[in-house]
Design a protein around this motif. Structure first.
Motif, PDB file in Angstrom:
ATOM      1  N   GLU A  54     -18.855 -16.199 -22.371  1.00  6.88           N
ATOM      2  CA  GLU A  54     -19.419 -17.337 -23.108  1.00  6.88           C
ATOM      3  C   GLU A  54     -18.640 -17.658 -24.377  1.00  6.88           C
ATOM      4  O   GLU A  54     -18.442 -18.827 -24.715  1.00  6.88           O
ATOM      5  N   ASP A  55     -18.193 -16.629 -25.101  1.00  4.38           N
ATOM      6  CA  ASP A  55     -17.485 -16.896 -26.354  1.00  4.38           C
ATOM      7  C   ASP A  55     -16.195 -17.665 -26.113  1.00  4.38           C
ATOM      8  O   ASP A  55     -15.884 -18.629 -26.834  1.00  4.38           O
ATOM      9  N   LEU A  56     -15.442 -17.286 -25.081  1.00  7.14           N
ATOM     10  CA  LEU A  56     -14.196 -17.987 -24.774  1.00  7.14           C
ATOM     11  C   LEU A  56     -14.465 -19.390 -24.249  1.00  7.14           C
ATOM     12  O   LEU A  56     -13.782 -20.353 -24.623  1.00  7.14           O
ATOM     13  N   ALA A  57     -15.440 -19.505 -23.358  1.00  5.51           N
ATOM     14  CA  ALA A  57     -15.744 -20.811 -22.766  1.00  5.51           C
ATOM     15  C   ALA A  57     -16.161 -21.807 -23.843  1.00  5.51           C
ATOM     16  O   ALA A  57     -15.713 -22.967 -23.846  1.00  5.51           O
ATOM     17  N   ALA A  69       0.204 -27.426 -19.607  1.00  5.52           N
ATOM     18  CA  ALA A  69       0.870 -26.509 -20.535  1.00  5.52           C
ATOM     19  C   ALA A  69       0.293 -26.578 -21.941  1.00  5.52           C
ATOM     20  O   ALA A  69       0.484 -25.650 -22.736  1.00  5.52           O
ATOM     21  N   THR A  70      -0.430 -27.661 -22.266  1.00  7.47           N
ATOM     22  CA  THR A  70      -1.022 -27.740 -23.607  1.00  7.47           C
ATOM     23  C   THR A  70      -2.051 -26.638 -23.837  1.00  7.47           C
ATOM     24  O   THR A  70      -2.312 -26.253 -24.984  1.00  7.47           O
ATOM     25  N   PHE A  71      -2.633 -26.102 -22.766  1.00  6.82           N
ATOM     26  CA  PHE A  71      -3.642 -25.054 -22.910  1.00  6.82           C
ATOM     27  C   PHE A  71      -3.021 -23.691 -23.237  1.00  6.82           C
ATOM     28  O   PHE A  71      -3.733 -22.741 -23.572  1.00  6.82           O
ATOM     29  N   ALA A  72      -1.698 -23.592 -23.156  1.00  4.58           N
ATOM     30  CA  ALA A  72      -1.026 -22.340 -23.517  1.00  4.58           C
ATOM     31  C   ALA A  72      -1.185 -22.041 -25.000  1.00  4.58           C
ATOM     32  O   ALA A  72      -1.182 -20.870 -25.404  1.00  4.58           O
ATOM     33  N   ARG A  73      -1.341 -23.074 -25.818  1.00  7.03           N
ATOM     34  CA  ARG A  73      -1.536 -22.844 -27.257  1.00  7.03           C
ATOM     35  C   ARG A  73      -2.848 -22.088 -27.503  1.00  7.03           C
ATOM     36  O   ARG A  73      -2.905 -21.170 -28.336  1.00  7.03           O
ATOM     37  N   LYS A 127      -5.583 -16.818 -28.658  1.00  8.15           N
ATOM     38  CA  LYS A 127      -6.601 -15.858 -28.204  1.00  8.15           C
ATOM     39  C   LYS A 127      -5.989 -14.694 -27.414  1.00  8.15           C
ATOM     40  O   LYS A 127      -6.706 -13.977 -26.705  1.00  8.15           O
ATOM     41  N   GLN A 128      -4.712 -14.448 -27.551  1.00  6.97           N
ATOM     42  CA  GLN A 128      -4.038 -13.499 -26.672  1.00  6.97           C
ATOM     43  C   GLN A 128      -4.514 -12.058 -26.826  1.00  6.97           C
ATOM     44  O   GLN A 128      -4.308 -11.236 -25.937  1.00  6.97           O
ATOM     45  N   MET A 143      -4.761 -12.620 -18.271  1.00 10.58           N
ATOM     46  CA  MET A 143      -4.205 -13.822 -17.629  1.00 10.58           C
ATOM     47  C   MET A 143      -2.720 -13.969 -17.930  1.00 10.58           C
ATOM     48  O   MET A 143      -1.922 -14.311 -17.050  1.00 10.58           O
ATOM     49  N   ILE A 144      -2.370 -13.733 -19.178  1.00 11.68           N
ATOM     50  CA  ILE A 144      -0.956 -13.840 -19.557  1.00 11.68           C
ATOM     51  C   ILE A 144      -0.143 -12.787 -18.811  1.00 11.68           C
ATOM     52  O   ILE A 144       0.954 -13.068 -18.295  1.00 11.68           O
ATOM     53  N   TYR A 145      -0.682 -11.593 -18.737  1.00 12.29           N
ATOM     54  CA  TYR A 145      -0.016 -10.500 -18.017  1.00 12.29           C
ATOM     55  C   TYR A 145       0.145 -10.861 -16.540  1.00 12.29           C
ATOM     56  O   TYR A 145       1.219 -10.653 -15.953  1.00 12.29           O
ATOM     57  N   GLU A 146      -0.899 -11.422 -15.941  1.00 10.74           N
ATOM     58  CA  GLU A 146      -0.824 -11.852 -14.540  1.00 10.74           C
ATOM     59  C   GLU A 146       0.235 -12.933 -14.350  1.00 10.74           C
ATOM     60  O   GLU A 146       1.000 -12.928 -13.374  1.00 10.74           O
TER      61      GLU A 146
END
Length: 290
Positions: free
Chosen positions: A163-166, A195-199, A204-205, A213-216
């Motif tokens: 929920e916090d991320l969403a 690609a704008t969502f990469a920011r 939040k990395q 997700m980044i690792y995947e």
């Protein structure tokens, strides 16, 4: 004096260079001969670039650009530049070769582009000798910002984010399902939008879900591309592009899992390209076809 051009679909950076200095730089719109004819390219060069050059007359132009992946497409750029610079030696190549030369110079290595999209090649110090194909936004682009955005937005739309991320994602982009889908499928370049969502993912990395997700994303990239090249565990693996630059810590973690040695990560190929061509000028004394 030579000109080195690094062109994407959005903008082209032109740098006027001697064997030991950068005299000046200019900018114009980007070109893509996959979609543009020689006349359109020439018009932009004539109207926008030439007034910035102050009557400078280059001996050679080394142009690296998006879409320059076949002799026919490259010839469109050559024809346009020939009209603007009739006395110059003109060399037109793919932006992947620009990445290889900027990253590896005149040494063998594996060169990777990780930006909005992705691409890779095996480079022998002069030319690209192998390329696992980049299948683009619909089928490929593993490792890229667009692929990263896909992972995030699928998880959001399928209600798989905590929920916090969403809530944070929704508020950051003022998201609605219909608005998101209308923008995505109505975009001329949907990969750029994704690609704008990469920011958000960069910000939040440290969150375990986003880190995963980044690792995947990078794991898929290494699995489907880099490990396919001969000697991938002994040759240096080099990167250029905003995604590799801003997510370098996680990229290095994943590379270590595959026993790979990352030597260089650049945000832009410009500095490396300038060095490459200056070294050629110093070696040969005059411009040559490369």
């Amino acid at each position: 004096m030579i000109i080195i051009a690094d062109s994407g679909s959005t903008k082209t950076d032109w740098r006027i260079v001697t064997n030991d200095s950068v005299l000046s730089q200019a900018q114009s719109a980007g070109f893509n001969p996959m979609y543009q004819e020689a006349d359109e390219i020439f018009q932009e060069v004539n109207d926008v670039l030439l007034p910035q050059l102050s009557d400078k007359n280059p001996e050679a132009i080394y142009y690296y650009g998006a879409g320059c992946s076949s002799p026919e497409r490259n010839q469109r750029v050559v024809d346009a530049l020939r009209r603007a610079f009739p006395d110059a030696l003109i060399s037109v190549d793919h932006d992947l070769l620009a990445a290889a030369r900027a990253l590896c110079g005149r040494k063998p290595g594996i060169a990777c582009i990780l930006g909005t999209g992705s691409n890779t090649c095996l480079y022998d110090g002069t030319d690209i000798i192998d390329n696992v194909p980049s299948l683009g936004f619909l089928l490929g682009d593993e490792g890229s910002g667009a692929f990263m955005g896909k992972l995030l937005m699928k998880a959001y739309m399928y209600r798989e984010l905590p929920e916090d991320l969403a809530t944070s994602l929704k508020n950051t982009y003022n998201l609605t399902k219909d608005g998101f889908l209308d923008t995505l499928y109505g975009s001329a370049i949907p990969s750029r939008y994704m690609a704008t969502f990469a920011r958000f993912m960069h910000d939040k990395q440290k969150h375990p879900i986003i880190h995963g997700m980044i690792y995947e994303n990078f794991s898929e990239f290494f699995e489907r591309h880099v490990v396919k090249y001969a000697d991938h565990q002994t040759l240096p693996v080099n990167f250029v592009g905003s995604i590799s630059y801003y997510f370098s810590d996680i990229l290095k973690q994943v590379a270590k899992k595959y026993g790979l040695h990352i030597e260089t990560i650049l945000q832009s190929p410009s500095e490396g390209l300038i060095k490459y061509h200056q070294e050629l000028l110093q070696t040969f004394g005059s411009p040559k076809k490369v």
